[in-house]
Design a protein around this motif. Structure first.
Motif, short mmCIF file in Angstrom:
data_model
loop_
_atom_site.label_atom_id
_atom_site.label_comp_id
_atom_site.label_asym_id
_atom_site.label_seq_id
_atom_site.Cartn_x
_atom_site.Cartn_y
_atom_site.Cartn_z
N ALA A 1 -43.00 5.11 -54.86
CA ALA A 1 -43.10 4.34 -56.30
C ALA A 1 -41.90 3.54 -56.45
O ALA A 1 -41.88 2.53 -57.18
N ARG A 2 -40.62 3.81 -55.93
CA ARG A 2 -39.45 2.73 -55.97
C ARG A 2 -39.74 1.50 -55.29
O ARG A 2 -39.42 0.26 -55.80
N ALA A 3 -40.43 1.50 -54.27
CA ALA A 3 -40.64 0.37 -53.32
C ALA A 3 -41.82 -0.43 -53.99
O ALA A 3 -41.84 -1.68 -53.82
N LYS A 4 -42.87 0.14 -54.87
CA LYS A 4 -43.96 -0.48 -55.22
C LYS A 4 -43.21 -1.56 -56.42
O LYS A 4 -44.12 -2.68 -56.47
N VAL A 5 -42.04 -1.64 -56.97
CA VAL A 5 -41.80 -2.27 -58.04
C VAL A 5 -40.82 -3.55 -57.32
O VAL A 5 -40.68 -4.58 -58.17
N LEU A 6 -40.55 -3.43 -56.14
CA LEU A 6 -40.02 -4.54 -55.60
C LEU A 6 -40.84 -5.73 -55.38
O LEU A 6 -42.16 -5.42 -55.24
#
Length: 117
Positions: A21-26
């Motif tokens: 989930a954190r990586a998807k906003v990158l």
């Protein structure tokens, strides 16, 4: 972490979902780098992969900070992501799970053969 979570690995599943989930906003280039980093880091994990969770968290945090600073992936990781990942886990001396299994198999065979004499 309770006993049930440790046995089933559900705590790690939750943590990995959090990482994804954190990586998807990158930005897209960082997401691609994250995917390549996870692929390269998993081979250095133990049987469960628990030893990699702090490393994965730190690597993702590095990407998040670099993205916020406006740096490119190449500026942060260089051209060799596989080499960067190897350095994260201990470089040349880092054993993969295959190496650990091979060592265990060799020890078991040597023990059996030693007992045949």
């Amino acid at each position: 972490m309770n006993f049930f979570e440790k046995i089933t690995g559900s705590d790690m599943t939750k943590e990995m979902k959090s990482f994804q989930a954190r990586a998807k906003v990158l930005p897209a280039e960082y997401q691609a780098a994250w995917g390549e980093m996870t692929n390269n880091l998993w081979i250095h994990g133990d049987f469960t992969g628990r030893n990699l969770m702090p490393i994965l968290d730190s690597a993702l945090e590095l990407l998040e900070v670099a993205s916020a600073d406006g740096q490119s992936v190449e500026e942060v990781l260089g051209d060799d992501i596989e080499g960067f990942c190897a350095a994260l886990v201990g470089d040349d001396g880092a054993k993969t799970y295959r190496d650990k299994w091979r060592d265990q198999l060799n020890k078991n065979v040597a023990k059996k053969l030693g007992g045949l004499k």
